[in-house]
Design a protein around this motif. Structure first.
Motif, PDB file in Angstrom:
ATOM      1  N   ALA A 160     -27.493   2.838  20.928  1.00  7.94           N
ATOM      2  CA  ALA A 160     -27.215   1.732  20.009  1.00  7.94           C
ATOM      3  C   ALA A 160     -28.116   1.807  18.775  1.00  7.94           C
ATOM      4  N   THR A 161     -29.375   2.170  18.999  1.00 13.02           N
ATOM      5  CA  THR A 161     -30.307   2.300  17.870  1.00 13.02           C
ATOM      6  C   THR A 161     -29.867   3.409  16.920  1.00 13.02           C
ATOM      7  N   ALA A 162     -29.447   4.543  17.490  1.00 13.52           N
ATOM      8  CA  ALA A 162     -28.982   5.664  16.665  1.00 13.52           C
ATOM      9  C   ALA A 162     -27.747   5.278  15.867  1.00 13.52           C
ATOM     10  N   ALA A 163     -26.819   4.547  16.524  1.00 18.69           N
ATOM     11  CA  ALA A 163     -25.603   4.110  15.830  1.00 18.69           C
ATOM     12  C   ALA A 163     -25.940   3.160  14.689  1.00 18.69           C
ATOM     13  N   ALA A 164     -26.875   2.231  14.918  1.00 19.99           N
ATOM     14  CA  ALA A 164     -27.276   1.300  13.866  1.00 19.99           C
ATOM     15  C   ALA A 164     -27.913   2.037  12.696  1.00 19.99           C
ATOM     16  N   ALA A 168     -26.576   2.240   8.794  1.00 16.76           N
ATOM     17  CA  ALA A 168     -27.439   1.878   7.675  1.00 16.76           C
ATOM     18  C   ALA A 168     -27.479   2.983   6.627  1.00 16.76           C
ATOM     19  N   VAL A 169     -27.564   4.243   7.086  1.00 17.87           N
ATOM     20  CA  VAL A 169     -27.588   5.365   6.159  1.00 17.87           C
ATOM     21  C   VAL A 169     -26.277   5.451   5.389  1.00 17.87           C
ATOM     22  N   LEU A 170     -25.149   5.285   6.100  1.00 16.13           N
ATOM     23  CA  LEU A 170     -23.849   5.375   5.449  1.00 16.13           C
ATOM     24  C   LEU A 170     -23.651   4.249   4.441  1.00 16.13           C
TER      25      LEU A 170
END
Length: 328
Positions: A160-164, A168-170
């Protein structure tokens, strides 16, 4: 650290991702990395010519070691990371006190931007993460041991942290604007020339409207000690000769001392801007360029960056070449 393996992995993964991304970007644009040493006025005691080529490899190595170093081996790696982040933060904080804006390449071609307070905040946060990594290392932890301690619920939290982070980067980095220089100058949406003033090489002061009353003007904004600015400045005399008499070239320096001291282009091209008003009104870093029409409207730009400025001037040269001569 074993009681909070997910938190430990988030910290170490974040630092590793930043370091590896920064190192790879610097490898792809080594010249920009060397230019950053000049733009940020790194003290002369630092061997910039030797350190700039080595810096990307050091960053990548630190990023990898943060993830693979076991047990006590993580302590010197984390300590080196803290030292590096503190050095970066000191350089950025120092640059905020310069009289003119500074453009750096903290992340190679990915991070060429004006140094501002947000840059300082980012670096302070990275220092805090590095300090946390050092505390974790001193407590006997490491990324491999954290991986062993993560339970199934922890892996979902990491996912979930990686997806968030990806979202954010996108959201923040996926909408890069296209410079006007990539558009046909004939299709440029005209806007009135804003108010601005320059002091010319002969000491007279003129507004942008007065400057363009009889001739279109290409303003090229420069900074001393900026590698890309130096390379652009070296081409100004050739550009001025090729654009004459349709367009006059003006080299905009931040102050009188830098304008008088320059030796890369003809003194007649030099001007300086009271209170940096030109780069402020156009919201540009350096090097940058904007074409002012003789009709009181912008004719192209502004564009920023050595590559964009060079491409923009090439388009202006093509447009001027296509105009019929007065005899026709």
């Amino acid at each position: 650290m074993s009681s909070a393996p997910v938190a430990a992995l988030v910290v170490l993964l974040t630092l590793a991702a930043v370091l590896v991304t920064s190192g790879v970007a610097k490898v792809r644009d080594r010249r920009a990395t060397r230019d950053a040493f000049d733009a940020l006025r790194v003290p002369a005691v630092v061997p910039a010519d030797a350190l700039a080529p080595a810096l990307p490899g050091c960053e990548i190595a630190l990023g990898v070691l943060l993830l693979v170093a076991p047990g006590g081996w993580l302590v010197p790696v984390a300590a080196a990371t803290v030292a590096l982040m503190l050095a970066y933060t000191w350089v950025v904080a120092r640059a905020l006190g310069f009289d003119e804006p500074v453009t750096c390449s903290c992340f190679g071609s990915l991070g060429r931007h004006a140094v501002d307070r947000l840059t300082l905040v980012r670096n302070v946060l990275l220092c805090l993460l590095a300090a946390t990594a050092l505390w974790l290392a001193l407590d006997g932890g490491s990324a491999p041991s954290a991986v062993r301690d993560v339970d199934p619920g922890g892996w979902w939290a990491l996912l979930a942290t990686a997806a968030a982070a990806a979202v954010a980067v996108l959201v923040t980095g996926g909408g890069a604007s296209t410079p006007v220089a990539d558009e046909d100058l004939l299709d440029y949406e005209r806007q009135a020339t804003p108010y601005g003033a320059l002091t010319l090489h002969n000491g007279t002061t003129a507004s942008l409207a007065e400057l363009t009353a009889t001739q279109a003007r290409l303003l090229v904004v420069l900074n001393p000690g900026c590698g890309p600015c130096v390379r652009v400045a070296e081409r100004l005399d050739d550009w001025a000769a090729a654009l004459h008499p349709a367009v006059g070239v003006v080299a905009v320096h931040p102050d009188e001392s830098s304008a008088r001291a320059q030796s890369l282009h003809s003194p007649q091209l030099a001007a300086w801007e009271p209170e940096l008003n030109i780069r402020r009104v156009f919201s540009v870093g350096t090097p940058s360029a904007v074409l002012l029409g003789a009709d009181g409207f912008l004719a192209g730009g502004p564009v920023a960056g050595e590559t964009s400025v060079t491409a923009f001037v090439a388009e202006v040269l093509d447009a001027v070449a296509e105009q019929p001569s007065p005899a026709e």
